[in-house]
Design a protein around this motif. Structure first.
Motif, short mmCIF file in Angstrom:
data_model
loop_
_atom_site.label_atom_id
_atom_site.label_comp_id
_atom_site.label_asym_id
_atom_site.label_seq_id
_atom_site.Cartn_x
_atom_site.Cartn_y
_atom_site.Cartn_z
N LEU A 33 0.77 -1.32 0.17
CA LEU A 33 0.08 0.13 -0.10
C LEU A 33 0.76 1.26 0.04
O LEU A 33 0.42 2.39 -0.87
CB LEU A 33 -0.93 0.00 1.17
CG LEU A 33 -1.95 -1.15 1.30
CD1 LEU A 33 -2.84 -0.99 2.53
CD2 LEU A 33 -3.07 -0.73 -0.10
N LYS A 34 1.94 1.26 0.60
CA LYS A 34 3.03 2.40 0.73
C LYS A 34 3.39 2.48 -0.65
O LYS A 34 3.51 3.68 -1.31
CB LYS A 34 4.20 2.18 1.62
CG LYS A 34 3.66 2.28 2.99
CD LYS A 34 4.72 2.16 4.04
CE LYS A 34 4.41 2.12 5.47
NZ LYS A 34 5.55 1.70 6.33
N ILE A 35 3.91 1.60 -1.30
CA ILE A 35 4.55 1.76 -2.58
C ILE A 35 3.37 2.13 -3.70
O ILE A 35 3.61 3.02 -4.40
CB ILE A 35 5.09 0.25 -3.24
CG1 ILE A 35 6.29 0.06 -2.34
CG2 ILE A 35 5.44 0.39 -4.64
CD1 ILE A 35 7.16 -1.26 -2.46
N TYR A 57 -2.22 -7.64 8.54
CA TYR A 57 -2.64 -6.20 8.36
C TYR A 57 -4.15 -5.85 8.97
O TYR A 57 -4.28 -4.91 9.52
CB TYR A 57 -2.99 -5.99 6.77
CG TYR A 57 -3.35 -4.36 6.35
CD1 TYR A 57 -2.30 -3.50 6.59
CD2 TYR A 57 -4.72 -4.33 6.20
CE1 TYR A 57 -2.72 -2.28 6.40
CE2 TYR A 57 -4.96 -3.04 5.89
CZ TYR A 57 -3.90 -1.84 5.91
OH TYR A 57 -4.10 -0.60 5.62
N ILE A 58 -5.19 -6.98 8.77
CA ILE A 58 -6.15 -6.80 9.54
C ILE A 58 -6.15 -6.68 11.03
O ILE A 58 -6.84 -5.70 11.83
CB ILE A 58 -7.16 -8.08 9.35
CG1 ILE A 58 -7.54 -8.05 7.87
CG2 ILE A 58 -8.67 -8.09 10.31
CD1 ILE A 58 -8.29 -9.38 7.27
N THR A 73 -15.92 4.48 11.16
CA THR A 73 -15.88 5.43 10.13
C THR A 73 -14.46 6.12 10.10
O THR A 73 -13.84 6.39 9.09
CB THR A 73 -16.95 6.82 10.34
OG1 THR A 73 -18.26 5.94 10.33
CG2 THR A 73 -16.88 7.63 9.24
N GLU A 74 -14.03 6.43 11.13
CA GLU A 74 -12.44 7.07 11.52
C GLU A 74 -11.43 6.05 10.91
O GLU A 74 -10.58 6.58 10.12
CB GLU A 74 -12.33 7.55 12.82
CG GLU A 74 -12.98 8.64 13.34
CD GLU A 74 -12.72 8.85 14.98
OE1 GLU A 74 -12.96 9.98 15.10
OE2 GLU A 74 -12.86 8.07 15.45
N LYS A 78 -9.17 6.59 7.44
CA LYS A 78 -7.73 6.63 7.83
C LYS A 78 -6.98 5.54 6.86
O LYS A 78 -5.86 5.91 6.40
CB LYS A 78 -7.42 6.31 9.24
CG LYS A 78 -5.95 6.39 9.46
CD LYS A 78 -5.62 6.05 10.94
CE LYS A 78 -3.97 5.79 11.24
NZ LYS A 78 -3.64 5.79 12.64
N TYR A 79 -7.50 4.31 6.76
CA TYR A 79 -6.98 3.26 5.90
C TYR A 79 -7.75 3.01 4.51
O TYR A 79 -7.28 2.20 4.05
CB TYR A 79 -6.95 2.12 6.44
CG TYR A 79 -6.20 2.14 7.90
CD1 TYR A 79 -4.69 1.88 7.82
CD2 TYR A 79 -6.63 2.16 9.07
CE1 TYR A 79 -3.85 2.17 9.06
CE2 TYR A 79 -5.86 2.35 10.35
CZ TYR A 79 -4.69 2.14 10.14
OH TYR A 79 -3.80 2.20 11.28
#
Length: 95
Positions: A33-35, A57-58, A73-74, A78-79
């Protein structure tokens, strides 16, 4: 004849160098995800139907929610996930 867009060329070169440093054999979904953000910083995935996440990751996302006392929701914002995904993960992993 148009001049080359040097800014775009150099941005691509820098992106590739950053990505090469981060790529290794044992990459996690966080690394991917960063890449992806480095490659397309302004591009929001229009079709998130085919995304998949590993158990690590979960757990990371759900633990972050518990640690910071975020709402679904937050965490979803964020993700870049859906609220339904967060709810489903919490239901399936009994959190």
């Amino acid at each position: 004849m148009q001049k080359p867009n040097y800014k775009k060329i150099y941005e691509e070169i820098l992106k590739r160098k950053k990505i090469k440093k981060k790529i290794n054999d044992k990459m996690s979904i966080k690394d991917v995800l960063k890449i992806s953000k480095i490659i397309n910083p302004n591009n929001q995935d229009k079709n998130q139907k085919h995304k998949s996440y590993d158990l690590d990751y979960i757990n990371y996302v759900l633990n972050d929610q518990l640690k910071h006392n975020y709402t679904n929701t937050e965490v979803a914002n964020k993700y870049n996930l859906s609220r339904n995904t967060i709810t489903k993960w919490k239901k399936n992993f009994n959190l």
